[in-house]
Design an enzyme around this catalytic site. Structure first.
Site, PDB file in Angstrom:
ATOM      1  N   GLY A 159       0.836  -1.194   0.000  1.00 30.12           N
ATOM      2  CA  GLY A 159       0.000   0.000   0.000  1.00 30.12           C
ATOM      3  C   GLY A 159       0.869   1.241   0.000  1.00 30.12           C
ATOM      4  N   GLN A 211       3.056   9.943   1.186  1.00 24.35           N
ATOM      5  CA  GLN A 211       4.332   9.216   1.256  1.00 24.35           C
ATOM      6  C   GLN A 211       5.223   9.502   0.052  1.00 24.35           C
ATOM      7  OE1 GLN A 211       2.353   5.221   2.225  1.00 24.35           O
ATOM      8  NE2 GLN A 211       4.265   5.118   3.354  1.00 24.35           N
ATOM      9  N   CYS A 227       5.634  -0.067   7.411  1.00 26.42           N
ATOM     10  CA  CYS A 227       5.326   1.114   6.609  1.00 26.42           C
ATOM     11  C   CYS A 227       6.550   1.511   5.797  1.00 26.42           C
ATOM     12  CB  CYS A 227       4.918   2.260   7.540  1.00 26.42           C
ATOM     13  SG  CYS A 227       4.494   3.768   6.664  1.00 26.42           S
ATOM     14  N   LEU A 228       6.338   1.825   4.520  1.00 26.59           N
ATOM     15  CA  LEU A 228       7.465   2.197   3.663  1.00 26.59           C
ATOM     16  C   LEU A 228       8.115   3.501   4.129  1.00 26.59           C
ATOM     17  CD1 LEU A 228       6.006   1.288   0.144  1.00 26.59           C
ATOM     18  CD2 LEU A 228       7.685   0.002   1.496  1.00 26.59           C
ATOM     19  N   HIS A 271      -4.722   1.514   7.096  1.00 25.53           N
ATOM     20  CA  HIS A 271      -3.376   2.048   7.302  1.00 25.53           C
ATOM     21  C   HIS A 271      -3.123   3.214   6.330  1.00 25.53           C
ATOM     22  CE1 HIS A 271       1.165   1.311   7.867  1.00 25.53           C
ATOM     23  NE2 HIS A 271       1.101   2.155   6.853  1.00 25.53           N
ATOM     24  N   GLU A 272      -3.521   3.014   5.063  1.00 22.90           N
ATOM     25  CA  GLU A 272      -3.268   4.057   4.057  1.00 22.90           C
ATOM     26  C   GLU A 272      -4.166   5.270   4.268  1.00 22.90           C
ATOM     27  OE1 GLU A 272      -0.584   3.684   2.648  1.00 22.90           O
ATOM     28  OE2 GLU A 272      -0.384   1.540   2.975  1.00 22.90           O
ATOM     29  N   HIS A 293      -2.774   7.613   6.730  1.00 18.65           N
ATOM     30  CA  HIS A 293      -1.752   8.527   6.207  1.00 18.65           C
ATOM     31  C   HIS A 293      -2.369   9.828   5.700  1.00 18.65           C
ATOM     32  CE1 HIS A 293       2.036   6.381   6.425  1.00 18.65           C
ATOM     33  NE2 HIS A 293       1.555   5.309   5.836  1.00 18.65           N
TER      34      HIS A 293
HETATM   35 ZN    ZN Z   1       2.399   3.451   5.851  1.00 17.11          ZN
END
Ligand code: ZN
Length: 179
Positions: free
Chosen positions: A58, A63, A103-104, A145-146, A149
């Protein structure tokens, strides 16, 4: 990386830079997208490319330093179920699931987070059509989760104070530059 040909303009995709915690942009409330256009369509392809390349399941627009309400996810094993959601909103939720999230934007940090396991999401697809989507388990976790953000929330915010400090301590250690 296998199924890029599913995406409309894969020849022209670009890998975007993923911003890392504690970049302030990750803490901002993102703006709704009022209408689809070619720039957003290209951004969606680039976000899928960047997410598959990472690899991740995701990615949210902040991000990649775009403060707009747009997420892409694909929780399939073979990267062939891409979902792009514009202005996504959880309108119903039920159940409970605990998943070890990462998380990236916080590479190397993983922690168990408890969230609703079944959600109904409303938003716009990349054709500009209003859609509703039911998601369960990992897909539900990933979408929540996304969406977090887009509201400046990171998964570590769901942890207790002690677990959050431990996770951040580990992250600082991992990201420390050797002299
Ligand atoms: Zn994330």
């Amino acid at each position: 990386m296998a199924n890029f040909k599913n995406l409309s303009i894969y020849d022209t995709m670009e890998k975007l830079d993923i911003v890392l915690y504690p970049e302030p942009g990750l803490r901002e409330i993102c703006q709704p997208i009022t209408e689809m256009n070619d720039d957003i369509d290209k951004l969606i392809d680039d976000m899928f490319y960047t997410m598959y390349d990472a690899p991740g399941i995701g990615l949210a627009a902040p991000q990649i330093a775009v403060q707009e309400r747009l997420i892409v996810v694909d929780v399939s094993e073979s990267n062939n179920q891409p979902i792009a959601l514009i202005n996504p909103e959880v309108v119903q939720s039920a159940g409970e699931i605990t998943w070890e999230e990462g998380c990236l934007s916080l590479p190397g940090v993983y922690a168990k987070v408890k969230r609703p396991s079944d959600i109904l999401v409303r938003g716009m697809d990349r054709e500009g059509k209003q859609i509703e989507l039911e998601a369960n388990d990992l897909l539900a976790v990933c979408i929540q989760h996304e969406i977090d953000h887009l509201n400046g929330t990171m998964f570590i915010d769901h942890l207790s104070g002690l677990k959050r400090s431990r996770a951040l301590q580990k992250y600082r250690k991992l990201t420390e530059q050797p002299e």
